[in-house]
Design a protein around this motif. Sequence first.
Motif, PDB file in Angstrom:
ATOM      1  N   ILE A  32       0.449   5.152   1.330  1.00 58.15           N
ATOM      2  CA  ILE A  32       1.615   5.932   1.735  1.00 58.15           C
ATOM      3  C   ILE A  32       2.597   5.911   0.578  1.00 58.15           C
ATOM      4  O   ILE A  32       3.062   4.851   0.168  1.00 58.15           O
ATOM      5  N   LYS A  33       2.897   7.091   0.047  1.00 58.15           N
ATOM      6  CA  LYS A  33       3.822   7.185  -1.077  1.00 58.15           C
ATOM      7  C   LYS A  33       5.231   7.432  -0.562  1.00 58.15           C
ATOM      8  O   LYS A  33       5.444   7.679   0.620  1.00 58.15           O
ATOM      9  N   HIS A  34       6.201   7.404  -1.465  1.00 63.31           N
ATOM     10  CA  HIS A  34       7.596   7.552  -1.058  1.00 63.31           C
ATOM     11  C   HIS A  34       7.856   8.907  -0.422  1.00 63.31           C
ATOM     12  O   HIS A  34       8.645   9.022   0.504  1.00 63.31           O
ATOM     13  N   ARG A  35       7.171   9.950  -0.872  1.00 61.61           N
ATOM     14  CA  ARG A  35       7.402  11.274  -0.288  1.00 61.61           C
ATOM     15  C   ARG A  35       6.889  11.339   1.149  1.00 61.61           C
ATOM     16  O   ARG A  35       7.456  12.054   1.975  1.00 61.61           O
ATOM     17  N   ASN A  36       5.828  10.586   1.456  1.00 60.06           N
ATOM     18  CA  ASN A  36       5.335  10.538   2.833  1.00 60.06           C
ATOM     19  C   ASN A  36       6.321   9.820   3.743  1.00 60.06           C
ATOM     20  O   ASN A  36       6.517  10.216   4.892  1.00 60.06           O
ATOM     21  N   PHE A  37       6.956   8.774   3.221  1.00 58.51           N
ATOM     22  CA  PHE A  37       7.997   8.101   3.992  1.00 58.51           C
ATOM     23  C   PHE A  37       9.158   9.044   4.287  1.00 58.51           C
ATOM     24  O   PHE A  37       9.726   9.028   5.371  1.00 58.51           O
ATOM     25  N   GLY A  85       5.612   6.174  -9.543  1.00 56.16           N
ATOM     26  CA  GLY A  85       6.253   5.972  -8.250  1.00 56.16           C
ATOM     27  C   GLY A  85       5.699   4.714  -7.618  1.00 56.16           C
ATOM     28  O   GLY A  85       4.974   3.944  -8.245  1.00 56.16           O
ATOM     29  N   TYR A  86       6.039   4.520  -6.351  1.00 58.34           N
ATOM     30  CA  TYR A  86       5.604   3.334  -5.632  1.00 58.34           C
ATOM     31  C   TYR A  86       4.948   3.754  -4.325  1.00 58.34           C
ATOM     32  O   TYR A  86       5.222   4.820  -3.797  1.00 58.34           O
ATOM     33  N   GLY A  87       4.089   2.899  -3.810  1.00 57.22           N
ATOM     34  CA  GLY A  87       3.394   3.196  -2.564  1.00 57.22           C
ATOM     35  C   GLY A  87       3.125   1.935  -1.773  1.00 57.22           C
ATOM     36  O   GLY A  87       3.313   0.816  -2.252  1.00 57.22           O
ATOM     37  N   THR A  88       2.674   2.143  -0.540  1.00 57.01           N
ATOM     38  CA  THR A  88       2.309   1.048   0.348  1.00 57.01           C
ATOM     39  C   THR A  88       0.854   1.219   0.763  1.00 57.01           C
ATOM     40  O   THR A  88       0.517   2.226   1.374  1.00 57.01           O
TER      41      THR A  88
END
Length: 169
Positions: A32-37, A85-88
């Motif tokens: 899950i990337k920041h844009r999905n959040f 970027g960052y992701g989970t």
Amino acid sequence: TKEMWRMMGEEQVHNDLTLGQYGIVALTGGMIKHRNFEVLRMSVGRKVNQYKDSFAIYRVDPPYKPLTNHGFGKRMGGGKGSIEGYGTPVRAGRIILEVGGKVLWDEVRPWLFQAAKTLPFPAMAVNAEMIQKFREEEARLTETNLNPISYEWIVRNNIMNCQQYVSEY
């Protein structure tokens, strides 16, 4: 390293609804990337505010894993690429979002399904009864299996030296 093992296998801890109402569960692993959040925040926040006695809880960590990449058309080498970027990372069966309060499943289901479609991996809107039925069906299938040879049995007995190729995930 990319640490792809963080997305492999099934979630063992966060696979139940703590509130016992509604949520979104991941069907496969993914990132899950920041844009999905942001998409989740906008869509869920808009709908939850319509019902004054409802709320939503994220059940995943905020983005912490750096995602790196070399620019397009660059020569190979030169070390690790810059952070884009960052992701989970999320495993299969993980509860991503949980909705609670004084709302009904018929009210929540349409926009939870829409929110689940926006994720970069297959996800599904569920309620507590659905999760219970899935677990009962899985237990029934393992109990009524007539084949004595299962994947676990093959790995445990190291048939054809399969433990050399199988990881714990």
